[in-house]
Design a protein around this motif. Structure first.
Motif, PDB file in Angstrom:
ATOM      1  N   THR A  31       1.257  44.917  16.682  1.00 62.83           N
ATOM      2  CA  THR A  31       1.242  44.250  18.239  1.00 62.83           C
ATOM      3  C   THR A  31       0.216  43.491  18.333  1.00 62.83           C
ATOM      4  OG1 THR A  31      -0.181  46.069  19.012  1.00 62.83           O
ATOM      5  CG2 THR A  31       2.138  46.741  18.788  1.00 62.83           C
ATOM      6  N   HIS A  62      11.721  42.579  16.245  1.00 64.07           N
ATOM      7  CA  HIS A  62      13.172  43.271  16.461  1.00 64.07           C
ATOM      8  C   HIS A  62      12.748  44.996  16.958  1.00 64.07           C
ATOM      9  CE1 HIS A  62      13.544  45.803  12.810  1.00 64.07           C
ATOM     10  NE2 HIS A  62      12.523  44.941  12.098  1.00 64.07           N
ATOM     11  N   ARG A  63      11.714  45.323  16.715  1.00 56.69           N
ATOM     12  CA  ARG A  63      11.119  46.723  17.116  1.00 56.69           C
ATOM     13  C   ARG A  63      10.263  46.767  18.183  1.00 56.69           C
ATOM     14  NH1 ARG A  63       9.618  49.821  12.165  1.00 56.69           N
ATOM     15  NH2 ARG A  63       8.499  47.993  11.708  1.00 56.69           N
ATOM     16  N   HIS A  64      10.188  47.842  18.968  1.00 53.69           N
ATOM     17  CA  HIS A  64       9.071  47.879  19.935  1.00 53.69           C
ATOM     18  C   HIS A  64       8.418  49.357  19.878  1.00 53.69           C
ATOM     19  CE1 HIS A  64      11.763  45.119  21.664  1.00 53.69           C
ATOM     20  NE2 HIS A  64      10.761  44.891  22.512  1.00 53.69           N
ATOM     21  N   VAL A  65       7.297  49.347  20.201  1.00 52.71           N
ATOM     22  CA  VAL A  65       6.366  50.772  20.188  1.00 52.71           C
ATOM     23  C   VAL A  65       6.089  51.074  21.672  1.00 52.71           C
ATOM     24  CG1 VAL A  65       5.582  50.522  17.871  1.00 52.71           C
ATOM     25  CG2 VAL A  65       4.103  49.621  19.605  1.00 52.71           C
ATOM     26  N   GLN A  72       6.747  49.348  26.760  1.00 52.40           N
ATOM     27  CA  GLN A  72       7.233  49.087  25.276  1.00 52.40           C
ATOM     28  C   GLN A  72       6.576  48.039  24.993  1.00 52.40           C
ATOM     29  OE1 GLN A  72       9.818  50.713  23.175  1.00 52.40           O
ATOM     30  NE2 GLN A  72       9.283  52.266  24.607  1.00 52.40           N
ATOM     31  N   GLU A  74       6.039  44.742  21.938  1.00 55.48           N
ATOM     32  CA  GLU A  74       6.692  44.214  20.746  1.00 55.48           C
ATOM     33  C   GLU A  74       5.880  44.543  19.440  1.00 55.48           C
ATOM     34  OE1 GLU A  74       6.960  40.426  22.387  1.00 55.48           O
ATOM     35  OE2 GLU A  74       9.102  40.594  22.645  1.00 55.48           O
ATOM     36  N   GLU A  77       6.431  40.976  12.918  1.00 55.12           N
ATOM     37  CA  GLU A  77       6.509  41.201  11.631  1.00 55.12           C
ATOM     38  C   GLU A  77       7.089  39.552  11.169  1.00 55.12           C
ATOM     39  OE1 GLU A  77       9.761  43.708   9.735  1.00 55.12           O
ATOM     40  OE2 GLU A  77       9.697  44.319  11.741  1.00 55.12           O
TER      41      GLU A  77
END
Length: 82
Positions: A31, A62-65, A72, A74, A77
């Motif tokens: 992040t 393309h993913r979130h935590v 959320q 981002e 990568e």
């Protein structure tokens, strides 16, 4: 989006910082706040440089935590096709 004009010195520093960010992302996704801590840069600078890397097509999220407040964030990568 407003274009920012950098002086040659700032441009070199920005390029060096972008390369440092890419080196960390080669180790795995992260992040902006995580990268900022590891790079010892502000979150604002890290986010700005991340957007430069996005425009260059070098990174993506393309993913979130979820952060501690339930928002959320981002997870960035290296693009595999770059």
């Amino acid at each position: 989006m407003e274009q920012i004009h950098l002086t040659p010195m700032n441009d070199r520093l920005a390029e060096q910082d972008q390369q440092r960010m890419l080196a960390l992302l080669r180790e795995g996704p992260g992040t902006v706040p995580e990268l900022a801590i590891r790079l010892r840069m502000t979150v604002a600078r890290t986010n700005f440089l991340m957007q430069v890397l996005v425009r260059k097509g070098l990174v993506w999220a393309h993913r979130h935590v979820s952060c501690g407040q339930g928002r959320q964030i981002e997870l960035w990568e290296i693009r595999q096709d770059s």
